[in-house]
Design a protein around this motif. Structure first.
Motif, short mmCIF file in Angstrom:
data_model
loop_
_atom_site.label_atom_id
_atom_site.label_comp_id
_atom_site.label_asym_id
_atom_site.label_seq_id
_atom_site.Cartn_x
_atom_site.Cartn_y
_atom_site.Cartn_z
N THR A 41 8.61 -6.71 -12.70
CA THR A 41 9.29 -5.57 -13.35
C THR A 41 9.18 -4.21 -12.29
O THR A 41 8.38 -4.14 -11.31
N LYS A 42 10.43 -3.67 -12.24
CA LYS A 42 10.60 -2.69 -11.33
C LYS A 42 10.43 -1.38 -11.63
O LYS A 42 10.27 -0.25 -10.67
N GLY A 43 10.52 -1.14 -13.01
CA GLY A 43 10.14 0.39 -13.03
C GLY A 43 9.10 0.74 -12.97
O GLY A 43 7.75 0.17 -12.87
N ASN A 44 8.41 2.07 -12.93
CA ASN A 44 7.29 2.63 -12.65
C ASN A 44 6.02 2.61 -13.79
O ASN A 44 6.63 3.25 -15.02
N ARG A 45 5.32 1.81 -13.59
CA ARG A 45 4.32 1.50 -14.74
C ARG A 45 2.99 1.83 -14.48
O ARG A 45 1.87 1.21 -15.04
N THR A 46 2.90 2.76 -13.64
CA THR A 46 1.45 3.40 -13.09
C THR A 46 0.60 3.52 -14.26
O THR A 46 -0.63 3.15 -14.18
N ALA A 47 1.04 4.21 -15.23
CA ALA A 47 0.43 4.78 -16.12
C ALA A 47 -0.33 3.58 -17.13
O ALA A 47 -1.35 3.63 -17.67
N GLU A 48 0.18 2.32 -16.91
CA GLU A 48 -0.40 1.21 -17.67
C GLU A 48 -1.45 0.53 -17.08
O GLU A 48 -2.30 -0.54 -17.54
N VAL A 49 -1.36 0.70 -15.57
CA VAL A 49 -2.34 -0.23 -14.78
C VAL A 49 -3.70 0.28 -15.07
O VAL A 49 -3.98 1.54 -14.79
N VAL A 50 -4.82 -0.75 -15.36
CA VAL A 50 -6.12 -0.30 -15.05
C VAL A 50 -6.84 -1.38 -14.17
O VAL A 50 -6.15 -2.18 -13.61
N GLY A 51 -8.07 -0.61 -13.94
CA GLY A 51 -9.01 -1.53 -12.82
C GLY A 51 -8.73 -1.00 -11.45
O GLY A 51 -7.54 -0.25 -11.18
N CYS A 77 3.32 -8.33 -13.88
CA CYS A 77 3.84 -8.45 -12.94
C CYS A 77 4.63 -7.57 -12.13
O CYS A 77 5.73 -7.23 -12.70
N ALA A 78 4.55 -7.29 -10.91
CA ALA A 78 5.30 -5.92 -10.28
C ALA A 78 5.98 -6.34 -9.14
O ALA A 78 5.48 -7.32 -8.33
N ASP A 79 6.99 -5.76 -8.71
CA ASP A 79 7.67 -5.85 -7.43
C ASP A 79 7.17 -5.40 -6.43
O ASP A 79 6.92 -4.09 -6.30
N PRO A 80 6.71 -6.17 -5.28
CA PRO A 80 6.11 -5.90 -4.16
C PRO A 80 6.66 -4.76 -3.16
O PRO A 80 6.14 -4.04 -2.73
N ASP A 81 8.03 -4.58 -3.50
CA ASP A 81 8.94 -3.55 -2.75
C ASP A 81 9.04 -2.38 -3.56
O ASP A 81 9.54 -1.47 -2.99
N ALA A 82 8.56 -2.12 -4.79
CA ALA A 82 8.85 -1.14 -5.52
C ALA A 82 7.88 0.10 -4.99
O ALA A 82 6.73 -0.20 -4.61
N GLN A 83 8.18 1.36 -4.79
CA GLN A 83 7.54 2.41 -4.24
C GLN A 83 6.19 2.50 -5.16
O GLN A 83 5.24 2.82 -4.49
N TRP A 84 6.21 2.62 -6.23
CA TRP A 84 5.08 2.81 -7.05
C TRP A 84 4.03 1.83 -7.15
O TRP A 84 2.86 2.01 -7.00
#
Ligand SMILES: *[C@@H]1O[C@H](CO)[C@@H](O)[C@H](O)[C@H]1NC(C)=O
Length: 95
Positions: A41-51, A77-84
């Motif tokens: 996923t490329k979109g900013n999902r910062t708010a969903e991440v825990v731990g 699963c997040a994109d290693p190149d995404a800024q967030w």
């Protein structure tokens, strides 16, 4: 007599080769495929991440290069190149 011994030897040899190759096949194609990310996923999902830990996944087969975060509903699963993703991993520990 000699022919018989020779054919037995050949039979034993082929059984050996057979065992080895099936073992190799089993190792290359395990029955249980470990979970992996087929897409990120490329979109900013910062708010969903825990731990406080993340995992890195290397690309192989159907799996893509990814950073795996934990969320309340499972792994993300997040994109290693995404800024967030870069921002988050900088604050976290690699598991
Ligand atoms: C992603 O969202 C968080 C808040 O949800 C924000 O603090 C952060 O700056 C955002 N990052 C990017 C790269 O947009």
């Amino acid at each position: 007599m000699t022919v018989k011994i020779l054919s037995i030897t050949l039979l034993l040899l082929s059984v050996c080769v057979c065992c080895h190759s099936s073992e190799g096949t089993r190792r290359r194609h395990p029955g249980r495929i470990p979970p992996c990310c087929p897409a990120v996923t490329k979109g900013n999902r910062t708010a969903e991440v825990v731990g406080e830990t993340y995992r890195e996944q290397a690309a192989s087969g159907r799996c893509v290069k990814a950073i795996i975060f934990n969320t309340e509903y499972g792994q993300l699963c997040a994109d290693p190149d995404a800024q967030w993703v870069k921002d988050l991993t900088a604050k976290m520990k690699k598991a």
